[in-house]
Design a protein around this motif. Structure first.
Motif, PDB file in Angstrom:
ATOM      1  N   TRP A  29      -5.651   8.104   0.088  1.00  0.00           N
ATOM      2  CA  TRP A  29      -4.374   8.179   0.523  1.00  0.00           C
ATOM      3  C   TRP A  29      -3.415   6.888   0.847  1.00  0.00           C
ATOM      4  N   LEU A  30      -4.077   5.997   1.142  1.00  0.00           N
ATOM      5  CA  LEU A  30      -3.938   4.599   1.350  1.00  0.00           C
ATOM      6  C   LEU A  30      -4.442   3.584   0.371  1.00  0.00           C
ATOM      7  N   CYS A  31      -3.782   2.898   0.154  1.00  0.00           N
ATOM      8  CA  CYS A  31      -4.274   1.566  -0.932  1.00  0.00           C
ATOM      9  C   CYS A  31      -5.608   0.884  -0.468  1.00  0.00           C
ATOM     10  N   ASP A  32      -5.973   0.506  -1.314  1.00  0.00           N
ATOM     11  CA  ASP A  32      -7.218  -0.474  -0.938  1.00  0.00           C
ATOM     12  C   ASP A  32      -6.862  -1.611  -0.348  1.00  0.00           C
ATOM     13  N   ARG A  34       0.929 -12.274  -5.943  1.00  0.00           N
ATOM     14  CA  ARG A  34       1.451 -11.211  -5.242  1.00  0.00           C
ATOM     15  C   ARG A  34       2.865 -10.882  -5.276  1.00  0.00           C
ATOM     16  N   SER A  35       3.650  -9.812  -5.228  1.00  0.00           N
ATOM     17  CA  SER A  35       5.043  -9.610  -5.385  1.00  0.00           C
ATOM     18  C   SER A  35       5.723  -9.614  -4.164  1.00  0.00           C
ATOM     19  N   PRO A  95       6.878   0.042   0.998  1.00  0.00           N
ATOM     20  CA  PRO A  95       5.239   0.474   0.321  1.00  0.00           C
ATOM     21  C   PRO A  95       5.167  -0.660  -0.701  1.00  0.00           C
ATOM     22  N   ASN A  96       5.788  -1.562  -1.264  1.00  0.00           N
ATOM     23  CA  ASN A  96       5.676  -2.507  -2.177  1.00  0.00           C
ATOM     24  C   ASN A  96       4.850  -3.631  -1.631  1.00  0.00           C
ATOM     25  N   PRO A 107       3.788   2.295  -6.846  1.00  0.00           N
ATOM     26  CA  PRO A 107       3.568   2.490  -8.248  1.00  0.00           C
ATOM     27  C   PRO A 107       3.164   0.956  -8.701  1.00  0.00           C
ATOM     28  N   GLY A 108       2.225   0.866  -9.431  1.00  0.00           N
ATOM     29  CA  GLY A 108       1.765  -0.597  -9.851  1.00  0.00           C
ATOM     30  C   GLY A 108       1.269  -1.617  -8.712  1.00  0.00           C
ATOM     31  N   LYS A 109       0.915  -0.963  -7.615  1.00  0.00           N
ATOM     32  CA  LYS A 109       0.087  -1.623  -6.570  1.00  0.00           C
ATOM     33  C   LYS A 109      -1.279  -1.462  -6.424  1.00  0.00           C
ATOM     34  N   LYS A 110      -2.103  -2.310  -6.791  1.00  0.00           N
ATOM     35  CA  LYS A 110      -3.660  -1.989  -7.082  1.00  0.00           C
ATOM     36  C   LYS A 110      -4.118  -2.107  -5.352  1.00  0.00           C
TER      37      LYS A 110
END
Length: 699
Positions: free
Chosen positions: A195-198, A249-250, A316-317, A345-348
């Motif tokens: 539910w949350l990113c790594d 990183r973006s 979020p990005n 989206p697209g965020k590992k």
């Protein structure tokens, strides 16, 4: 229909949280708190919850949502409108005056709660069924209390608060606004459930020293901290760390100390051709919106801020967070790293670059290892925060490369000996901090603090300077912990390294470390003085104990869990201060005037009964004529009290509540460790019993 239409959009834990909140409401808990990490959708939860809260009266249909910043207000209003398009939602903030007829008012706390504000009077509290508090860890503030008091006049209002960090610096997990945490989920669990990113962690050591930075309200003083870390070498280290770890990183968010530091960091990035902008409190609304839009759209790779984007920021990005702002606050630290935890989206994953400035001596700042229960000096290298095996492997490698002196050769005794050594080291540092000079320099020889029967002895006659300090020195040593005097103004005493006591008349407050959870927990006991009351209470409860005519009730837990002793002690301090009048609170101060008076005859008799050699103590405490009676307790020649009421109280409390037993256990551990060092390593069944020596219980 609207509820069914929106229910399927909720995540399972969000639906579970709503159901749990409604269930506890039916059971009579109307002041509820929810603890969920950043990025878990707390706004989505209360947006869907408020329609399901029943009306206590036919006219109580409205909801008030409180927040303290514009971004939170706009975010909440927008989400509520999406969840319930048929409701009228309006914002009350500054020049924006809400329509009182709206179904949901999203209001600014500074607008409604400021002193002498008349905006509250526009709202009839009888028409409101629910009050939602976003970022609920702020709810103990006076401005929140004023709003709550106005809207809860009828006593039927549902108060529901949510926060990623329900701990405040004062240690209170639940503030005056809430009765219970009805639902909570840890951010590690949320990451594992996707539910949350790594999150990956990199530790970067710098050569800046923050050991001497002043502390204010539990964190570093901003100006002092900025002076320590805002220098060319460290700012360059931040940019180099970005180039080494985050150049691909973006969206990198950098946390700075203050305006000057933020601007310097932005300029340092630009020196190396890196497109960076800064968002400050003084940045105009239009300019801030332009910068944030560029950042959201990945047109801006680096955004620097100071205190602006720690709460309520929905970007979020963000895939990298640079912790260039050291902090002593676990709450602030978690708020900052939480900015990068949202899915996109697209965020590992999100990379957290943790800058640590004080590895040379005592580590004084919060780091990821300290939050994870690892060695504070451990430097992590792009490690997955959920990979416990990798974390433990790095911990073991670090300890192999940086061996610590083993306090005992037997593994069963190692934890106890390490804790004792850490306790003694902390006490030595605390003494050197509190006293302008060491105890030795004013004529005293410090003894082992945990021994309640041993005070301290004179090495030489007291100087005139020492006389003015002797009362403070006596208070420090007899309390069992000099460190506790740094953490609180109240007269706490140390029972063991993991258990401390504050006595207020017939109520005893304890904070005790739970070794399995790694949290300090609170509890309380009451004592009754008469034998008749003791007999009656014992017969009624069937539990408790008696000691010399005193009946002690069963120890009852307090709803308090804190990551540090400092937080736990301040939590009890806050609790006591809110329960008793100011004059009674002042009596509990460790430097209250009554504590400096000579010990009473009844105290002397009690000390003697408890095994303290009072005559020897008097001889050791001050150089005095041998024919001076112990009852006088003061020498006119020296002008120094041999034993004060406060120090006598400390000793009595410690002995009667388990300090003697703790000291016997400490001596036993030391004796067995010493014997074990002299023998070959071999099986010793007696040593297996040493696992729980530190949780002190009553004798």
């Amino acid at each position: 229909m609207i509820l069914r239409r929106w229910a399927h959009t909720l995540r399972p834990y969000q639906s579970e949280c709503i159901a749990k909140s409604l269930q506890r409401l039916q059971q009579g808990i109307r002041r509820q708190a929810v603890s969920l990490p950043v990025g878990s959708g707390k706004t989505v939860i209360f947006s869907n919850l408020i329609r399901q809260i029943p009306q206590p009266t036919p006219m109580a249909t409205k909801t008030l949502v409180l927040a303290h910043r514009e971004e939170l207000l706009v975010q909440a209003a927008s989400q509520i409108q999406r969840a319930s398009p048929d409701l009228i939602v309006d914002i009350d903030q500054g020049s924006r005056v809400a329509n009182p007829a709206a179904d949901v008012i999203v209001a600014s706390v500074p607008t409604l709660g400021r002193t002498q504000s008349d905006r509250l009077l526009r709202y009839d509290p009888m028409r409101f069924k629910c009050l939602v508090i976003d970022e609920a860890h702020h709810a103990a503030a006076e401005s929140y209390g004023k709003v709550i008091e106005h809207f809860d006049q009828a006593g039927h209002l549902v108060i529901w608060g949510c926060s990623a960090t329900l701990h405040r610096y004062d240690g209170l997990r639940l503030t005056r606004a809430f009765d219970e945490i009805v639902y909570q989920k840890h951010f590690i669990q949320m990451i594992k459930e996707k539910w949350l990113c790594d999150m990956r962690i990199v530790t970067v050591k710098t050569r800046s020293s923050i050991g001497g930075v002043r502390k204010v309200s539990g964190d570093f003083a901003t100006a002092s901290l900025s002076s320590a870390v805002n220098n060319d070498e460290r700012n360059l280290a931040v940019v180099k760390a970005f180039d080494a770890y985050a150049s691909e990183r973006s969206s990198t968010l950098v946390f700075a100390v203050d305006v000057k530091h933020a601007v310097c960091l932005r300029d340092e990035f630009r020196k190396f051709g890196i497109h960076a902008e800064v968002v400050l409190g003084r940045t105009s609304v239009a300019e801030r919106e332009r910068i944030l839009n560029d950042f959201r759209n990945r047109k801006l790779p680096v955004l620097v801020n100071c205190g602006i984007l720690t709460e309520g920021t929905d970007i979020p990005n963000i895939d990298c967070v640079m912790m260039a702002r050291p902090t002593r606050s676990p709450v602030l630290f978690q708020q900052m790293i939480g900015r990068g935890m949202r899915l996109s989206p697209g965020k590992k994953d999100c990379l957290v670059i943790d800058f640590v400035d004080s590895f040379g001596g005592e580590l004084v700042q919060i780091t990821v290892p300290t939050l994870m229960g690892l060695d504070p000096a451990l430097a992590l290298s792009e490690t997955d925060i959920t990979d416990r095996e990798a974390l433990q492997r790095q911990q073991m490698q670090f300890l192999e490369q940086n061996p610590r002196p083993e306090p005992a050769v037997d593994p069963d005794l190692q934890a106890e000996m390490q804790m004792l050594r850490r306790f003694e080291e902390q006490e030595k540092k605390a003494l050197n901090t509190i006293m302008p000079e060491s105890l030795e320099s004013i004529g005293f020889r410090a003894s082992e603090h945990l021994n309640p029967l041993q005070l301290f002895s004179l090495q030489q006659p007291l100087s005139s300077q020492a006389k003015s300090k002797s009362t403070v020195a006596l208070e420090l040593v007899t309390s069992g912990s000099s460190n506790i005097r740094k953490l609180s103004r109240l007269a706490w005493v140390c029972i063991s390294p993991v258990r401390f006591l504050l006595s207020n008349r017939n109520t005893l407050y304890f904070v005790t470390l739970d070794p399995e959870a790694g949290l300090w927990k609170g509890s309380t006991r009451c004592q009754m003085k008469t034998r008749a009351a003791a007999t009656a209470a014992a017969a009624a409860a069937g539990k408790g104990g008696s000691r010399g005519g005193l009946f002690l009730t069963k120890e009852t837990p307090i709803d308090l869990e804190s990551p540090t002793l400092q937080h736990a002690v301040r939590a009890i301090d806050s609790l006591v201060r809110n329960k008793i009048p100011p004059f009674e609170y002042n009596v509990l101060l460790w430097n209250a005037p009554w504590r400096n008076k000579p010990a009473t005859e009844s105290q002397i008799r009690m000390l003697s009964k408890l095994g303290v050699n009072v005559s020897l103590a008097a001889q050791n405490l001050v150089q005095k004529p041998r024919d001076m009676s112990i009852g006088s307790m003061e020498s006119e020649d020296k002008g120094v009290s041999t034993l004060t009421r406060g120090s006598a109280t400390n000793i009595i409390l410690r002995i009667t509540h388990g300090a003697s037993k703790t000291w016997r256990q400490v001596c036993s551990v030391r004796d067995r460790a010493e014997k074990k060092r002299e023998r070959d390593r071999g099986g010793d069944p007696d040593l297996a019993k040493a696992s729980a020596l530190w949780v002190a219980k009553d004798d």
